[in-house]
Design an enzyme around this catalytic site. Structure first.
Site, PDB file in Angstrom:
ATOM      1  N   ASP A 173      44.957 -32.966  12.791  1.00  0.00           N
ATOM      2  CA  ASP A 173      43.761 -33.817  12.803  1.00  0.00           C
ATOM      3  C   ASP A 173      42.514 -32.974  12.564  1.00  0.00           C
ATOM      4  O   ASP A 173      42.257 -32.014  13.284  1.00  0.00           O
ATOM      5  CB  ASP A 173      43.641 -34.511  14.167  1.00  0.00           C
ATOM      6  CG  ASP A 173      42.401 -35.398  14.235  1.00  0.00           C
ATOM      7  OD1 ASP A 173      42.377 -36.434  13.538  1.00  0.00           O
ATOM      8  OD2 ASP A 173      41.454 -35.050  14.960  1.00  0.00           O
ATOM      9  N   TYR A 210      34.001 -31.340  11.703  1.00  0.00           N
ATOM     10  CA  TYR A 210      34.524 -30.113  12.330  1.00  0.00           C
ATOM     11  C   TYR A 210      34.272 -28.884  11.446  1.00  0.00           C
ATOM     12  O   TYR A 210      34.415 -27.752  11.898  1.00  0.00           O
ATOM     13  CB  TYR A 210      36.037 -30.206  12.613  1.00  0.00           C
ATOM     14  CG  TYR A 210      36.472 -31.373  13.473  1.00  0.00           C
ATOM     15  CD1 TYR A 210      35.544 -32.155  14.177  1.00  0.00           C
ATOM     16  CD2 TYR A 210      37.805 -31.717  13.595  1.00  0.00           C
ATOM     17  CE1 TYR A 210      35.936 -33.237  14.953  1.00  0.00           C
ATOM     18  CE2 TYR A 210      38.215 -32.791  14.376  1.00  0.00           C
ATOM     19  CZ  TYR A 210      37.272 -33.553  15.041  1.00  0.00           C
ATOM     20  OH  TYR A 210      37.674 -34.630  15.807  1.00  0.00           O
ATOM     21  N   HIS A 262      34.599 -41.875  11.307  1.00  0.00           N
ATOM     22  CA  HIS A 262      34.547 -41.135  12.579  1.00  0.00           C
ATOM     23  C   HIS A 262      33.916 -41.938  13.720  1.00  0.00           C
ATOM     24  O   HIS A 262      34.338 -41.834  14.876  1.00  0.00           O
ATOM     25  CB  HIS A 262      33.764 -39.831  12.361  1.00  0.00           C
ATOM     26  CG  HIS A 262      34.157 -38.720  13.279  1.00  0.00           C
ATOM     27  ND1 HIS A 262      34.228 -37.421  12.859  1.00  0.00           N
ATOM     28  CD2 HIS A 262      34.507 -38.704  14.578  1.00  0.00           C
ATOM     29  CE1 HIS A 262      34.589 -36.660  13.889  1.00  0.00           C
ATOM     30  NE2 HIS A 262      34.766 -37.422  14.936  1.00  0.00           N
TER      31      HIS A 262
HETATM   32  P1  NAD Z   1      41.965 -31.725  24.571  1.00  0.00           P
HETATM   33  O1  NAD Z   1      41.927 -32.783  25.604  1.00  0.00           O
HETATM   34  O2  NAD Z   1      43.081 -31.718  23.613  1.00  0.00           O
HETATM   35  O3  NAD Z   1      41.913 -30.357  25.363  1.00  0.00           O
HETATM   36  C1  NAD Z   1      41.866 -29.148  24.694  1.00  0.00           C
HETATM   37  C2  NAD Z   1      41.839 -28.028  25.723  1.00  0.00           C
HETATM   38  O4  NAD Z   1      43.083 -28.013  26.411  1.00  0.00           O
HETATM   39  C3  NAD Z   1      41.641 -26.674  25.082  1.00  0.00           C
HETATM   40  O5  NAD Z   1      40.724 -25.953  25.874  1.00  0.00           O
HETATM   41  C4  NAD Z   1      43.033 -26.054  25.145  1.00  0.00           C
HETATM   42  O6  NAD Z   1      42.977 -24.661  25.287  1.00  0.00           O
HETATM   43  C5  NAD Z   1      43.643 -26.697  26.362  1.00  0.00           C
HETATM   44  N1  NAD Z   1      45.107 -26.860  26.226  1.00  0.00           N
HETATM   45  C6  NAD Z   1      45.791 -27.326  25.160  1.00  0.00           C
HETATM   46  N2  NAD Z   1      47.103 -27.338  25.434  1.00  0.00           N
HETATM   47  C7  NAD Z   1      47.248 -26.844  26.681  1.00  0.00           C
HETATM   48  C8  NAD Z   1      48.373 -26.617  27.512  1.00  0.00           C
HETATM   49  N3  NAD Z   1      49.622 -26.877  27.111  1.00  0.00           N
HETATM   50  N4  NAD Z   1      48.156 -26.103  28.754  1.00  0.00           N
HETATM   51  C9  NAD Z   1      46.911 -25.835  29.181  1.00  0.00           C
HETATM   52  N5  NAD Z   1      45.796 -26.040  28.448  1.00  0.00           N
HETATM   53  C10 NAD Z   1      45.980 -26.545  27.199  1.00  0.00           C
HETATM   54  O7  NAD Z   1      40.551 -31.699  23.814  1.00  0.00           O
HETATM   55  P2  NAD Z   1      40.167 -31.575  22.277  1.00  0.00           P
HETATM   56  O8  NAD Z   1      40.900 -30.506  21.548  1.00  0.00           O
HETATM   57  O9  NAD Z   1      38.705 -31.509  22.220  1.00  0.00           O
HETATM   58  O10 NAD Z   1      40.635 -32.986  21.693  1.00  0.00           O
HETATM   59  C11 NAD Z   1      41.836 -33.125  20.965  1.00  0.00           C
HETATM   60  C12 NAD Z   1      41.550 -33.420  19.520  1.00  0.00           C
HETATM   61  O11 NAD Z   1      41.056 -34.742  19.378  1.00  0.00           O
HETATM   62  C13 NAD Z   1      40.443 -32.566  18.890  1.00  0.00           C
HETATM   63  O12 NAD Z   1      40.871 -31.267  18.609  1.00  0.00           O
HETATM   64  C14 NAD Z   1      40.092 -33.394  17.693  1.00  0.00           C
HETATM   65  O13 NAD Z   1      41.034 -33.164  16.664  1.00  0.00           O
HETATM   66  C15 NAD Z   1      40.207 -34.798  18.246  1.00  0.00           C
HETATM   67  N6  NAD Z   1      38.911 -35.393  18.680  1.00  0.00           N
HETATM   68  C16 NAD Z   1      38.472 -36.504  18.037  1.00  0.00           C
HETATM   69  C17 NAD Z   1      37.272 -37.094  18.423  1.00  0.00           C
HETATM   70  C18 NAD Z   1      36.786 -38.315  17.703  1.00  0.00           C
HETATM   71  O14 NAD Z   1      35.647 -38.717  17.906  1.00  0.00           O
HETATM   72  N7  NAD Z   1      37.578 -38.928  16.873  1.00  0.00           N
HETATM   73  C19 NAD Z   1      36.517 -36.559  19.473  1.00  0.00           C
HETATM   74  C20 NAD Z   1      37.002 -35.433  20.110  1.00  0.00           C
HETATM   75  C21 NAD Z   1      38.206 -34.865  19.723  1.00  0.00           C
END
Ligand code: NAD
Length: 314
Positions: A92, A97, A153
């Site tokens: 994604d 980004y 978005h």
């Molecule tokens: P997330 O909730 O996925 O959390 C990410 C955090 O969790 C990171 O700090 C990572 O190091 C940690 N993490 C990941 N796997 C782990 C594990 N197994 N154990 C411990 N910690 C772990 O937050 P995110 O990455 O910001 O959101 C996920 C994705 O959603 C984004 O990367 C993006 O692609 C998407 N997104 C979309 C929107 C939108 O408006 N459409 C908004 C925000 C994010």
């Protein structure tokens, strides 16, 4: 005699035709009852054997992937490579980004065939005034031939026009499927009557502290697949969620991590997950979601953690 032979041939032909049509009806009713069974038993119509969902556009999408928000340059490329090496086939990204180029590079340099990888990208509202140019820019940045899924978005001025441009790009074969992000019930009710193509996907904030239990079934009843962003609570909130006593206890019981329990809870609700990470161990851990199952009681315990706590403004 000649007449009798002709009559016999006609009868035999009609008999074979009717038998064939009965068989076809039976097959389709068998498969439709199988489909309805699957729908009622697996929310979102997920196939847990192939780990995919068939979108309303007819394309198959993996039910788990890698989120790439905040990943840039070399870190982004190595994260996508680690994901691909660990069997992840859904990535994604978004114009916002600023990493479509790196993602395209990582995919092109991988041994995994392009057609096995599913790329989602998004148009940002400041691109809605010239969506055709924005679509070309995404195609150019990714440089992967086509885009598997493009989302708007956020709602914003010109969103219907931008969506119609995406519909046109689908007809031209530049994009396979289209959808929306950050559209909730009210926004969907206003938007859907204005467009021809039902979105294949809606991507919204979903985690145990913000569950959208009214929005998810609403979207799924429209035949639209749901995907959750911030599955682990999002940056700055993951520690509280991963250390939640209810989730930690369930994780301990299954000999899994809290992250795996949260991701599995999403899958059992028919919600596609895209956790973000640059840590290869976490990336691998986040794929190991299919060797355990949460009981109804465990699903309910997590359901009860909902506190309507949004971790971002949109
Ligand atoms: P997330 O909730 O996925 O959390 C990410 C955090 O969790 C990171 O700090 C990572 O190091 C940690 N993490 C990941 N796997 C782990 C594990 N197994 N154990 C411990 N910690 C772990 O937050 P995110 O990455 O910001 O959101 C996920 C994705 O959603 C984004 O990367 C993006 O692609 C998407 N997104 C979309 C929107 C939108 O408006 N459409 C908004 C925000 C994010």
């Amino acid at each position: 005699m000649k007449k009798l032979t002709l009559l016999l041939i006609t009868f035999s032909f009609l008999f074979i035709l009717s038998a064939c049509s009965q068989e076809k009806t039976k097959k389709s009713s068998d498969s439709s009852s199988a489909a309805s069974r699957q729908t009622s038993e697996t929310p979102g119509n997920f196939n847990f054997d192939s780990k995919t969902v068939t979108l309303n556009s007819g394309y198959q999408m993996p039910v788990y992937g890698l989120g790439t928000y905040s990943l840039h340059g070399k870190e982004c490329k190595t994260s996508v490579t680690a994901a691909l090496n660990n069997g992840v086939r859904l990535i994604d990204t978004a114009h916002a980004y600023g990493n479509e180029k790196e993602i395209g590079e990582a995919v092109r340099s991988s041994d995994v065939p392009r057609k096995e990888i599913f790329i989602i990208t998004k148009l940002y509202p400041d691109q809605f005034s010239d969506p055709e140019a924005a679509i070309e820019e995404a195609l150019d940045q990714l440089d992967l031939g086509y885009i598997d899924m493009m989302l708007l978005h956020h709602p914003g001025n010109g969103d219907v026009k931008a969506y119609k441009a995406m519909e046109k790009a689908v007809k031209e074969g530049k994009i396979h499927s289209i959808g929306l992000s950050n559209w909730y019930i009210e926004e969907l009710e206003e938007f859907l009557p204005q467009v021809d193509t039902v979105p294949a996907l809606v991507q919204n904030e979903i985690h145990p502290y913000y569950q959208e239990n009214d929005v998810i079934p609403y979207i799924q009843e429209h035949g639209i697949t749901v995907q959750g962003w911030y599955p682990l609570g999002g940056r700055g909130h993951t520690q509280e969620l991963l250390n939640d006593p209810v989730i930690s206890k369930i994780a301990e019981h299954h000999d899994k991590s809290s992250a795996q329990v949260i991701l599995r809870w999403n899958l059992q609700k028919g919600v596609v997950v895209i956790p973000g990470s640059s840590n290869p161990e976490h990336i691998k851990e986040n794929t190991e979601l299919f060797d355990f199952e949460l009981t109804d009681d465990e699903m309910m315990q997590i359901h009860d953690l909902d506190r309507g706590e949004k971790h971002d403004w949109y």
